[in-house]
Every structure is written in C-alpha cells, then in structure tokens.
Design a protein around this motif. Structure first.
Motif, PDB file in Angstrom:
ATOM      1  N   SER A 106       0.836  -1.204   0.000  1.00 43.50           N
ATOM      2  CA  SER A 106       0.000   0.000   0.000  1.00 43.50           C
ATOM      3  C   SER A 106       0.875   1.261   0.000  1.00 43.50           C
ATOM      4  O   SER A 106       2.054   1.218   0.377  1.00 43.50           O
ATOM      5  CB  SER A 106      -0.897   0.021   1.236  1.00 43.50           C
ATOM      6  OG  SER A 106      -0.117   0.233   2.397  1.00 43.50           O
ATOM      7  N   PRO A 107       0.296   2.400  -0.411  1.00 39.44           N
ATOM      8  CA  PRO A 107       1.040   3.666  -0.331  1.00 39.44           C
ATOM      9  C   PRO A 107       1.525   3.964   1.093  1.00 39.44           C
ATOM     10  O   PRO A 107       2.601   4.516   1.279  1.00 39.44           O
ATOM     11  CB  PRO A 107       0.027   4.719  -0.802  1.00 39.44           C
ATOM     12  CG  PRO A 107      -0.972   3.966  -1.614  1.00 39.44           C
ATOM     13  CD  PRO A 107      -1.029   2.582  -1.024  1.00 39.44           C
ATOM     14  N   THR A 110       4.665   2.058   1.814  1.00 37.32           N
ATOM     15  CA  THR A 110       5.779   2.730   1.135  1.00 37.32           C
ATOM     16  C   THR A 110       6.238   3.932   1.947  1.00 37.32           C
ATOM     17  O   THR A 110       7.436   4.152   2.129  1.00 37.32           O
ATOM     18  CB  THR A 110       5.359   3.156  -0.296  1.00 37.32           C
ATOM     19  OG1 THR A 110       5.029   1.988  -1.036  1.00 37.32           O
ATOM     20  CG2 THR A 110       6.482   3.899  -0.997  1.00 37.32           C
ATOM     21  N   ARG A 111       5.267   4.713   2.459  1.00 35.34           N
ATOM     22  CA  ARG A 111       5.634   5.877   3.285  1.00 35.34           C
ATOM     23  C   ARG A 111       6.371   5.449   4.548  1.00 35.34           C
ATOM     24  O   ARG A 111       7.334   6.094   4.963  1.00 35.34           O
ATOM     25  CB  ARG A 111       4.390   6.692   3.640  1.00 35.34           C
ATOM     26  CG  ARG A 111       4.054   7.725   2.579  1.00 35.34           C
ATOM     27  CD  ARG A 111       3.000   8.713   3.056  1.00 35.34           C
ATOM     28  NE  ARG A 111       1.670   8.123   3.095  1.00 35.34           N
ATOM     29  CZ  ARG A 111       0.892   7.960   2.029  1.00 35.34           C
ATOM     30  NH1 ARG A 111       1.321   8.308   0.836  1.00 35.34           N
ATOM     31  NH2 ARG A 111      -0.310   7.439   2.161  1.00 35.34           N
TER      32      ARG A 111
END
Length: 121
Positions: A106-107, A110-111
């Motif tokens: 998921s984004p 990644t963050r």
C-alpha cells in the motif's frame, strides 16, 4: 548511506547495512521518534507490532476556512508489523507487513519504509 529503500516484488522494503542487533535497536528508536505506537514486539521473530496514523500532508487551513469548515474525522490508526531479518553479520532487511503478517504494497507501507530510510541514515 546505511539504509536504502528497495522494492522486493513490488513490496516496499528497507535494506539496512547493520547487524540484526543494531537494526532491532535503531528501528525501535525510529518508531518512538516518528509517532508510531508499538503495541508489542517479538525479538526472536524480529517483529515490531505497531499502529501508525497517516498524518495529513496538506497545508493547515487558514483561520477563516477553519471557522466555516467542519473538522475532518481523524484517520484511524492502521496496524502494521515491521519484520527485521538478518541477511548476514552486517546486513538486515526490514519488511513492512500488514496486520495479517503479509507483505504490504500500500502507499502507506511505502511511506513507512521511506520514513524508516530517512530516520536510519
């Protein structure tokens, strides 16, 4: 740089040029500094069980828009697992897993990975 962001089969991962012991300690410190709630940890498995709240990245609304707008609901904290795996005596991998223990692409994952890379420089 001792840490770098790598994509392993499309999943965000952190490559960390440190031993497991150092990685375990440094990741714990990074979690404390970056607003994660550590709910549990299992050093023998290399796992940190954390909650992470996505912080809003948009600019703060001005005075008048605050007066006239309804407050946005706060996002609920998401549960993640960070798994530290020793590659060899000098290298570790930190994987971002979802609450079920599967690699997360998921984004937000990644963050989290990029946030760790920045903190573990």
């Amino acid at each position: 740089s001792v840490s770098e962001f790598v994509n392993v089969d499309g999943k965000p991962t952190v490559s960390f040029k440190q031993s497991f012991d150092v990685a375990w300690r440094r990741v714990g410190q990074a979690l404390d500094r970056n607003g994660f709630t550590v709910e549990d940890r299992d050093r023998s498995q290399g796992l940190y069980f954390v909650r992470y709240v996505e912080t809003a990245t948009e600019e703060e609304p001005g005075f008048f828009s605050k007066l006239f707008s309804k407050t946005k609901p706060q996002p609920a904290p998401q549960q993640y697992r960070l798994k530290i795996t020793s590659v060899d005596a000098q290298n570790s991998i930190i994987a971002i897993l979802n609450s079920s223990g599967e690699a997360d692409d998921s984004p937000t994952a990644t963050r989290i990975a990029k946030l760790l890379v920045n903190d573990l420089k």
